[in-house]
Enzyme design. Structure first.
Site, PDB file in Angstrom:
ATOM      1  N   CYS A 174       8.724  34.315  25.099  1.00 20.25           N
ATOM      2  CA  CYS A 174       8.668  35.666  25.534  1.00 20.25           C
ATOM      3  C   CYS A 174       9.875  36.235  24.373  1.00 20.25           C
ATOM      4  CB  CYS A 174       9.331  35.854  26.806  1.00 20.25           C
ATOM      5  SG  CYS A 174       8.125  35.362  28.160  1.00 20.25           S
TER       6      CYS A 174
ATOM      7  N   GLY B 287       4.940  37.275  22.821  1.00 17.09           N
ATOM      8  CA  GLY B 287       4.374  37.276  24.107  1.00 17.09           C
ATOM      9  C   GLY B 287       3.353  38.430  23.979  1.00 17.09           C
TER      10      GLY B 287
ATOM     11  N   ASN C 270      14.283  35.313  28.637  1.00 15.98           N
ATOM     12  CA  ASN C 270      13.416  34.322  27.964  1.00 15.98           C
ATOM     13  C   ASN C 270      13.774  32.954  28.119  1.00 15.98           C
ATOM     14  OD1 ASN C 270      13.377  33.348  24.475  1.00 15.98           O
ATOM     15  ND2 ASN C 270      11.713  33.323  25.903  1.00 15.98           N
ATOM     16  N   GLY C 271      12.749  32.261  28.511  1.00 21.05           N
ATOM     17  CA  GLY C 271      13.132  30.628  28.897  1.00 21.05           C
ATOM     18  C   GLY C 271      12.463  30.379  30.233  1.00 21.05           C
TER      19      GLY C 271
ATOM     20  N   TYR D 229       7.173  26.957  14.660  1.00 15.45           N
ATOM     21  CA  TYR D 229       6.318  27.853  15.098  1.00 15.45           C
ATOM     22  C   TYR D 229       6.539  29.149  15.820  1.00 15.45           C
ATOM     23  CZ  TYR D 229       2.109  29.782  17.929  1.00 15.45           C
ATOM     24  OH  TYR D 229       1.343  30.614  18.215  1.00 15.45           O
TER      25      TYR D 229
HETATM   26  P1  5GP Z   1      -4.459  23.294  20.197  1.00 20.22           P
HETATM   27  O1  5GP Z   1      -5.564  24.106  19.848  1.00 20.22           O
HETATM   28  O2  5GP Z   1      -4.242  21.887  19.358  1.00 20.22           O
HETATM   29  O3  5GP Z   1      -4.385  23.289  21.598  1.00 20.22           O
HETATM   30  O4  5GP Z   1      -3.079  24.473  19.984  1.00 20.22           O
HETATM   31  C1  5GP Z   1      -2.595  24.082  18.566  1.00 20.22           C
HETATM   32  C2  5GP Z   1      -2.516  25.604  18.035  1.00 20.22           C
HETATM   33  O5  5GP Z   1      -2.264  26.534  18.871  1.00 20.22           O
HETATM   34  C3  5GP Z   1      -1.862  25.612  16.563  1.00 20.22           C
HETATM   35  O6  5GP Z   1      -2.809  26.137  15.480  1.00 20.22           O
HETATM   36  C4  5GP Z   1      -0.721  26.350  16.961  1.00 20.22           C
HETATM   37  O7  5GP Z   1      -0.354  27.354  15.807  1.00 20.22           O
HETATM   38  C5  5GP Z   1      -1.058  27.241  18.169  1.00 20.22           C
HETATM   39  N1  5GP Z   1       0.035  27.519  19.170  1.00 20.22           N
HETATM   40  C6  5GP Z   1       0.288  28.840  19.390  1.00 20.22           C
HETATM   41  N2  5GP Z   1       1.103  28.763  20.377  1.00 20.22           N
HETATM   42  C7  5GP Z   1       1.637  27.458  20.534  1.00 20.22           C
HETATM   43  C8  5GP Z   1       2.510  27.181  21.392  1.00 20.22           C
HETATM   44  O8  5GP Z   1       3.224  27.535  22.314  1.00 20.22           O
HETATM   45  N3  5GP Z   1       2.997  25.669  21.141  1.00 20.22           N
HETATM   46  C9  5GP Z   1       2.262  24.882  20.303  1.00 20.22           C
HETATM   47  N4  5GP Z   1       2.320  23.756  20.327  1.00 20.22           N
HETATM   48  N5  5GP Z   1       1.150  25.470  19.702  1.00 20.22           N
HETATM   49  C10 5GP Z   1       0.730  26.688  19.787  1.00 20.22           C
HETATM   50 MG    MG Z   2      -1.884  28.120  14.541  1.00 21.57          MG
END
Ligand code: 5GP
Ligand code: MG
Ligand code: SF4
Length: 464
Positions: A1, A27, A105-106, A245
């Site tokens: 968030c 978010g 946030n958290g 990320y």
């Molecule tokens: P997957 O499709 O393997 O489940 O998710 C990976 C993709 O989700 C990556 O492209 C990454 O950019 C995106 N992603 C978006 N939000 C998150 C998040 O909160 N955690 C992680 N690990 N990946 C995320």
């Molecule tokens: Mg991605």
């Protein structure tokens, strides 16, 4: 968030709306703003959807007057999944000394236990959110002013919390003792701003002053800013995944540009896991800076092999599996003319369930690529996050159930390599890598070493 607050400017809610717009990547489900005005008291508005679709309407913004306001953009981690307006923050409560509003946030790791106890003692909860506990703990404190009540409340709370709160006259910012989630301070004219990230200070023209320190509480009013240390000091453990990320690449974390860190991750990856190929392509947008670094270090040309539709949000943050599955195709498409016949290195930030990688691999092969190699800018995500990033349960995490070679086979590519934990630490500026005895960051989703015991999850049967 994402959380944001401002004090000491005319029509503070407009600044908060802008700040939240810049934090929208944190978010996208919903957003809310609470403001305070001497004549009207507290006002609040909470809406589903993007900030720009709600908090730009004059008819809504007129209902949020005053020189003090806070706001929140939500993506659900704890509490009820999916959309319920009662879970949208900020939470506001009227109690002794005029009440307060908070944006959190958290993730509070002992929220279930606290909630049970509070309900037994008569608290009336309005939402299913873990964050609401803070308001009830504050209301029940016997301290004689709100900042002291907040300290009382937060000393009972475990887990990760960055909080922006407001009383009728004060803006308050707090980070948990480990400083898992970010929070920064900015100066705007005679006023002040608190924000999850510096990119939201930029948008309102505020000057970045400093980070709120792990375990620090700042209380800001017309006469200035006071700093307190309400908690036992511990070694900080900032979320390393914010660098990989979660944060925006134009934000500054700990005096480091997030973009530069991500580019450096790509450099490290190219050193750790080189491969002969024709093109380095990012999975946009999250893989872009690391792909640039990979290309620079390897000398393999960078190219936009996948084009992103800018009108789609982040796929991961869509809370249901079905929407997420569709999301990949709605959002990304292959640049066929470029890819045909080429050996392609795809750089993405993370593999969680593997959904994204499989779909992208298929699109790239359908476009006629000769080889597909994945390079991932984080180590294998093998553990769920309990501190505010929405990873699924362990059973759904690809890396929790498969070796690297099994993942390669499952995804169906020529190779897949993840950056090592040490390589990641080097990229964030730790020259000697990860200190195994006392890691400099939280990296629980990669290492399984949880800096705060996830009490509620353990009570539900989660095994460390
Ligand atoms: P997957 O499709 O393997 O489940 O998710 C990976 C993709 O989700 C990556 O492209 C990454 O950019 C995106 N992603 C978006 N939000 C998150 C998040 O909160 N955690 C992680 N690990 N990946 C995320
Ligand atoms: Mg991605
Ligand atoms: Fe960040 Fe991972 Fe720790 Fe969660 S578990 S706070 S995502 S490093």
């Amino acid at each position: 968030c994402g959380i944001f607050g401002v004090i000491g400017v005319a029509d503070a809610a407009n600044f908060v709306a802008l700040g939240l717009h810049a934090l929208q990547h944190r978010g996208q489900e919903a957003g809310g703003i609470v403001s305070h005005d001497a004549e009207q008291g507290f006002n609040s508005a909470r809406r589903f959807g993007y900030v720009r679709d709600n908090f730009t309407k004059a008819s809504l913004m007129e209902t949020l007057p005053g020189p003090l306001a806070i706001g929140h953009v939500r993506y659900s981690t704890a509490g009820s999944k999916g959309a319920v307006i009662r879970d949208v923050q900020p939470f506001f409560g009227e109690f002794a000394m005029g009440g307060a509003a908070i944006a959190h946030n958290g993730n509070i790791t002992n929220a279930n236990a606290l909630r049970r106890e509070l309900i037994e003692r008569g608290s009336i909860f309005q939402s299913s959110s873990d964050s609401e506990c803070i308001i009830h703990l504050m209301a029940r404190s016997f301290q004689s002013n709100i900042p002291e009540r907040m300290k009382d409340a937060l000393r009972r709370v475990e887990g990760a919390f960055s909080v922006v709160a407001m009383t009728r006259t004060k803006l308050i910012g707090v980070r948990d003792p480990l400083g898992v989630r970010p929070l920064v301070l900015g100066k705007i004219g005679d006023g002040w701003a608190l924000s999850s990230e510096t990119c939201a200070l930029d948008i309102i023209g505020a000057e970045y002053v400093r980070e709120i320190k792990p375990g620090e509480m700042v209380v800001i009013n017309a006469s200035g800013i006071e700093s307190y240390r309400p908690f036992e000091p511990v070694e900080p453990r900032f979320c390393i995944f914010e660098h990989v990320y979660f944060s925006r690449p134009d934000s500054i974390i700990g005096d480091r540009s997030v973009y530069e860190t991500r580019r450096q991750i790509g450099v490290e990856l190219a050193r750790e896991a080189p491969v002969d190929a024709d093109l380095v392509c990012p999975v946009p947008d999250s893989g872009t800076p690391a792909a640039i670094g990979f290309s620079q270090e390897s000398g393999i040309p960078y190219a936009m092999g996948i084009i992103r539709n800018q009108y789609m949000g982040r796929t991961f943050i869509e809370p249901t599996e079905q929407i997420r599955n569709m999301g990949v195709r709605l959002k990304l498409n292959v640049n066929r003319a470029l890819i045909k016949g080429k050996r392609v290195i795809l750089v993405d930030d993370s593999v969680v369930r593997g959904t994204t990688s499989i779909k992208i691999k298929q699109m790239i092969l359908d476009a006629g690529a000769a080889e597909v190699h994945f390079r991932i800018a984080s180590p294998p995500t093998a553990w769920p996050c309990f501190y505010g990033v929405d990873t699924p349960e362990r059973g759904k995490l690809l890396a929790a159930n498969m070796s690297e070679e099994e993942m390669r086979e499952f995804i169906g590519v020529d190779s897949i390599k993840f950056i090592s934990l040490d390589g990641l630490y080097r990229a964030v500026g730790e020259a000697t890598g990860r200190n195994a005895k006392c890691p400099q960051y939280c990296d629980a989703c990669f290492s399984g070493e949880y800096p705060v015991r996830p009490a509620d999850m353990i009570a539900k049967g989660f095994e460390l």
